[in-house]
Design a protein around this motif. Structure first.
Motif, PDB file in Angstrom:
ATOM      1  N   ASP A 112      -6.838   2.433   9.637  1.00  0.00           N
ATOM      2  CA  ASP A 112      -7.014   1.514   8.551  1.00  0.00           C
ATOM      3  C   ASP A 112      -6.398   1.913   7.224  1.00  0.00           C
ATOM      4  OD1 ASP A 112      -8.659  -0.012  10.279  1.00  0.00           O
ATOM      5  OD2 ASP A 112     -10.615   0.810   9.548  1.00  0.00           O
ATOM      6  N   GLN A 113      -6.401   3.200   7.182  1.00  0.00           N
ATOM      7  CA  GLN A 113      -5.659   3.628   5.958  1.00  0.00           C
ATOM      8  C   GLN A 113      -4.212   3.475   5.846  1.00  0.00           C
ATOM      9  OE1 GLN A 113      -7.136   7.713   5.997  1.00  0.00           O
ATOM     10  NE2 GLN A 113      -8.437   7.223   4.191  1.00  0.00           N
ATOM     11  N   PHE A 151      -2.650   1.041   7.822  1.00  0.00           N
ATOM     12  CA  PHE A 151      -2.200  -0.384   7.485  1.00  0.00           C
ATOM     13  C   PHE A 151      -2.611  -0.819   6.257  1.00  0.00           C
ATOM     14  CE2 PHE A 151      -3.919  -4.955   8.218  1.00  0.00           C
ATOM     15  CZ  PHE A 151      -2.303  -5.224   8.625  1.00  0.00           C
ATOM     16  N   TYR A 152      -3.459  -0.485   5.606  1.00  0.00           N
ATOM     17  CA  TYR A 152      -3.829  -0.700   4.122  1.00  0.00           C
ATOM     18  C   TYR A 152      -2.675  -0.493   3.227  1.00  0.00           C
ATOM     19  CZ  TYR A 152      -6.357  -1.509  -0.196  1.00  0.00           C
ATOM     20  OH  TYR A 152      -6.919  -1.806  -1.219  1.00  0.00           O
ATOM     21  N   CYS A 153      -2.034   0.721   3.374  1.00  0.00           N
ATOM     22  CA  CYS A 153      -0.728   0.961   2.607  1.00  0.00           C
ATOM     23  C   CYS A 153       0.425   0.274   2.955  1.00  0.00           C
ATOM     24  CB  CYS A 153      -0.620   2.592   2.778  1.00  0.00           C
ATOM     25  SG  CYS A 153      -1.692   3.625   2.138  1.00  0.00           S
ATOM     26  N   ARG A 154       0.405   0.328   4.565  1.00  0.00           N
ATOM     27  CA  ARG A 154       1.864  -0.580   4.831  1.00  0.00           C
ATOM     28  C   ARG A 154       1.648  -2.122   4.158  1.00  0.00           C
ATOM     29  NH1 ARG A 154       2.109   0.036  10.923  1.00  0.00           N
ATOM     30  NH2 ARG A 154       4.239  -0.893  10.594  1.00  0.00           N
ATOM     31  N   GLN A 155       0.526  -2.580   4.532  1.00  0.00           N
ATOM     32  CA  GLN A 155       0.427  -4.033   4.041  1.00  0.00           C
ATOM     33  C   GLN A 155       0.751  -4.277   2.627  1.00  0.00           C
ATOM     34  OE1 GLN A 155      -1.239  -6.621   2.135  1.00  0.00           O
ATOM     35  NE2 GLN A 155       0.343  -7.684   3.469  1.00  0.00           N
ATOM     36  N   ARG A 156       0.575  -3.025   1.775  1.00  0.00           N
ATOM     37  CA  ARG A 156       1.059  -3.197   0.261  1.00  0.00           C
ATOM     38  C   ARG A 156       2.701  -2.786   0.193  1.00  0.00           C
ATOM     39  NH1 ARG A 156      -2.998  -5.613   0.494  1.00  0.00           N
ATOM     40  NH2 ARG A 156      -4.988  -5.283  -0.539  1.00  0.00           N
ATOM     41  N   GLY A 157       3.280  -2.679   1.230  1.00  0.00           N
ATOM     42  CA  GLY A 157       4.631  -2.366   1.246  1.00  0.00           C
ATOM     43  C   GLY A 157       4.989  -0.812   1.121  1.00  0.00           C
ATOM     44  N   ILE A 158       4.195  -0.004   1.752  1.00  0.00           N
ATOM     45  CA  ILE A 158       4.473   1.371   1.376  1.00  0.00           C
ATOM     46  C   ILE A 158       4.446   1.663   2.915  1.00  0.00           C
ATOM     47  CG2 ILE A 158       3.661   3.572   1.013  1.00  0.00           C
ATOM     48  CD1 ILE A 158       1.693   2.302  -1.134  1.00  0.00           C
ATOM     49  N   PRO A 159       5.884   2.274   3.278  1.00  0.00           N
ATOM     50  CA  PRO A 159       6.312   2.336   4.678  1.00  0.00           C
ATOM     51  C   PRO A 159       5.364   3.557   5.357  1.00  0.00           C
ATOM     52  CG  PRO A 159       8.196   2.162   3.478  1.00  0.00           C
ATOM     53  CD  PRO A 159       7.094   2.261   2.626  1.00  0.00           C
ATOM     54  N   GLU A 160       5.222   3.656   6.721  1.00  0.00           N
ATOM     55  CA  GLU A 160       4.108   4.804   7.267  1.00  0.00           C
ATOM     56  C   GLU A 160       4.419   6.091   6.778  1.00  0.00           C
ATOM     57  OE1 GLU A 160       3.619   3.802  11.426  1.00  0.00           O
ATOM     58  OE2 GLU A 160       2.397   5.609  11.708  1.00  0.00           O
TER      59      GLU A 160
END
Lengths: 480, 256
Positions: free
Chosen positions: A428-429, A431-440
């Motif tokens: 979840d953490q 995915f949240y970051c990636r949804q904001r445009g921060i790569p894994e």
């Protein structure tokens, strides 16, 4: 995207180069003759040779400890060279005469041996140790003006023999444990630091350790003494070339804080960790201990351990003076096949002594992190207090974390608290970051850095930035 | 059209949750999807945002590009934003730092210069004023210890900062008292723009009293079964979703 990840995973240990220095190496093997040879090369007084020989004899009777939660092939102590020194062209009259090769090596490591203020306005004096010897110490004159002695250990033995004799082994004796005894027998250099009564050291002091030669061990010794009311902040950094054979680093650090003195000791340890398959890397077997000898003195350890194939160390504080304070803040990261068994020892002897331990371990890949700590409250330690918090963060299914807290309390008034937690980086953490445009990769580094923030904020500013960067680099390619 | 969804299916394991969704969203409009629990509304939001745990079939064009072939972060770079129903906590990660990292990552992929800390702070403060967010939340860790209302407000602030082309608001009204709902709605309205499409996902009509949509879609059992103007929401409020599903046999996108 995929090229980004490939770039990340293929990025290698940045400090893994070796430098072709003209080096004076003693043949492999350990015996009383080798110790006499080392002592002779360093023109040491007889008391010190005797102290070394005593340590060696004790060492031969000691068994290598096996209780730690790490695994490695037996070390052949006769297959190590115990002294390696870049050959000086001549004895140095000033910093300008440092061998250009050595200077270039440190430039490449990002350590300036020039006495210039950094952009941030923070001034840092550096003692640079390559293999077994100190090659340069900066800002000595400016420090001497306020009475601070900051020099290589060898130099201290020559010029401040009385102080060295008084304090050497007073916190970690020459027979304290297997590796400390080995160090006492063969230690070659390190840093010495003395802050006189009432002096607040005007700049950060630092030692930069570099292992360069192959098939050698590094056995340095650091001794820091803060007289009554004195204070100092000391930093230590370490790197080594990439070699496919393991190398042993067995150091000893002793700190002595007298009445109302304060010593802050920070480490960013980035020894070569071995490759992705677990081949090579440094065995970092270190004894670090501080003595709060005077009342209301304080010793604070902060360590960020990202390197080494195996880390095995328990920086501790002996709280002898009434009202003295010991602190330990630690981040230990293990990736690939790294192993760490680290923690702290807090020994409460004086009245109303306080200690706190904050340990953060991060395990990725096949990394194994163990927190091991001892809190001991003696029957004299009325009103002692300790708070210990150990948090573990796991990444991936093959990593592991263990916690072994030992508590021994001999006074009923003691208050000892222990908290522990283990968590995983959640989908979840990420995915949240990636949804904001921060790569894994970046998201992972961000979450890990957040996890470690309470420790990083204890580091001096420049080191905190370095530590965060280092953690990100160490984690690259270890996701998935 | 900013978003064109054709015959979208999504499964978790053997369980089919989306069963042929058809939906088109023009740029600059506000649409709402309403429907009962378990109808697949949140799954649609997650699938569009790039959550990987679903097996997905069908076609989705976002700004003319094949959305389903892109990773979650690539969708974000293109300007797709999801305000989460349950915003995630990131202990120790400062809110301001998180937002700057996100914005700069997006800017970088759009070929724009990254903002330094000073420029970002000035920009962020303007956007905070726009959504009337308490500045003290910026120095705290992302969502850690935030109240329900603060978390939802923080999602809207992120929306304000990232300025997406399409923002999906997944039950942004849930768990909010009436004052908090008004405040969030006011912030969302301030972010309406001819260059931005908003897709509101909600159970209740009351959110739509404050954010008036151009169109309302009804979702039941993994399909959009009806589409109408803003009055459709009121009708649903009176008659319920079930009545609706039975009485109206002409779905907008029900073919398989």
């Amino acid at each position: 995207m995929s090229t980004d990840i490939r770039e990340f995973t293929e990025r290698e240990y940045k400090y893994g180069f070796s430098t072709d220095l003209d080096t004076d190496i003693v043949p492999r093997g350990l015996s009383e003759d080798v110790i006499r040879l080392i002592s002779g090369k360093k023109k040491e007084p007889a008391w010190l040779l005797d102290w070394r020989l005593e340590a060696y004899r004790k060492w031969t009777q000691k068994k290598e400890p096996r209780w730690q939660n790490v695994h490695y092939e037996p070390i052949d102590y006769q297959d190590i060279s115990y002294y390696a020194a870049p050959k000086p062209k001549k004895s140095l009259a000033s910093l300008d005469e440092v061998d250009p090769e050595v200077r270039a090596m440190f430039d490449k490591l990002g350590i300036s041996l020039a006495e210039q203020e950094r952009l941030s306005g923070v001034t840092v004096a550096v003692d640079a140790v390559v293999d077994s010897v100190s090659v340069a110490t900066t800002f000595k004159k400016r420090l001497a003006e306020v009475g601070v002695i900051f020099c290589s250990f060898s130099e201290a033995v020559q010029n401040h023999s009385d102080l060295v004799q008084q304090y050497l082994g007073s916190v970690v004796s020459n027979q304290d444990n297997f590796f400390a005894a080995l160090n006492a027998a063969v230690f070659t250099d390190g840093s010495f630091c003395y802050i006189p009564k009432g002096v607040q050291c005007p700049m950060e002091l630092s030692t930069y350790f570099r292992i360069n030669a192959a098939d050698t061990g590094q056995f340095e010794r650091t001794l820091i003494i803060a007289e009554e009311g004195a204070s100092v902040s000391y930093l230590e950094g370490c790197t080594a070339p990439m070699r496919d054979k393991n190398q042993l680093h067995a150091a000893v650090v002793e700190l002595v804080a007298l009445k109302d003195a304060y010593i802050k000791y920070s480490t960013v340890q980035n020894w070569y960790p071995g490759d992705a398959q677990g081949q090579g890397g440094i065995y970092n077997f270190v004894t670090k201990r501080g003595l709060c000898a005077g009342s209301n003195s304080k010793i604070s350890w902060t360590q960020v351990e990202t390197g080494s194939a195996i880390t095995w160390k328990y920086p501790g504080v002996i709280l002898q003076g009434d009202g003295s304070v010991g602190e330990f803040y630690s981040v230990a990261l293990t990736a690939n096949y790294q192993q760490a068994d680290t923690g702290s020892k807090m020994i409460h002897i004086g009245k109303n002594t306080t200690s706190s331990i904050l340990s953060k371990t991060v395990s990725a890949g096949h990394g194994q992190s163990t927190y091991r700590g001892l809190v001991q409250v003696h029957d004299t330690a009325i009103g002692a207090r300790n708070h210990t918090q150990c948090d573990s963060l796991l990444m991936g299914k093959d990593s592991g974390a263990s916690t072994f807290p030992y508590v021994e309390v001999k006074h009923p008034s003691a208050k000892v608290e222990h908290e522990a937690s283990t968590s995983k980086i959640g989908e979840d953490q990420l995915f949240y970051c990636r949804q904001r445009g921060i790569p894994e990769e970046d998201a992972t580094a961000m979450i890990v850095n957040g996890f470690c923030r309470e420790v990083f904020k204890e580091l001096p500013m420049e080191f905190a930035v370095e530590a965060q960067r280092l953690l990100s680099v160490s984690l690259e390619g270890s996701i998935g | 059209m900013i978003l064109q969804i054709a015959n979208l299916h999504a499964k978790v394991g053997d369980k089919e949750i989306l069963r042929g969704v058809n939906l088109e969203l023009p740029l600059g409009q506000v649409h709402a999807i309403m429907g009962p629990n378990g109808s697949g509304k949140s799954t649609l939001a997650q699938v569009l945002a790039g959550r990987e745990e679903y097996t997905v079939n069908g076609q989705v064009l976002f700004d003319g590009k094949d959305l389903l072939s892109l990773s979650a972060e690539e969708r974000a770079f293109m300007g797709l934003f999801l305000a989460f129903q349950y915003p995630v906590e990131l202990p120790g990660v400062g809110n301001l730092y998180f937002l700057r990292t996100a914005l700069n990552s997006v800017r970088k992929h759009r070929g724009l210069d990254e903002l330094d800390a000073v420029d970002f702070l000035a920009y962020a403060q303007k956007r905070m004023d726009l959504v009337e967010m308490d500045r003290s939340l910026m120095s705290r860790s992302v969502n850690e210890g935030f109240s329900g209302g603060e978390k939802k407000r923080n999602e809207i602030l992120q929306l304000a900062i990232l300025e997406p082309k399409l923002a999906i608001l997944d039950e942004t009204d849930s768990g909010l008292d009436i004052d908090a709902l008004r405040a969030v709605a006011k912030a969302v309205n301030a972010l309406r723009s001819p260059d931005r499409t908003l897709l509101l996902i909600t159970h209740y009509q009351r959110l739509l009293d404050y954010i008036v949509p151009d169109q309302v879609h009804v979702m039941t059992e993994g399909r959009i079964v009806r589409t109408g103007g803003k009055d459709l929401a009121l009708e649903l409020e009176q008659h319920g979703y079930l009545a609706d599903a039975k009485d109206h046999t002409l779905p907008v996108g029900g073919h398989r």
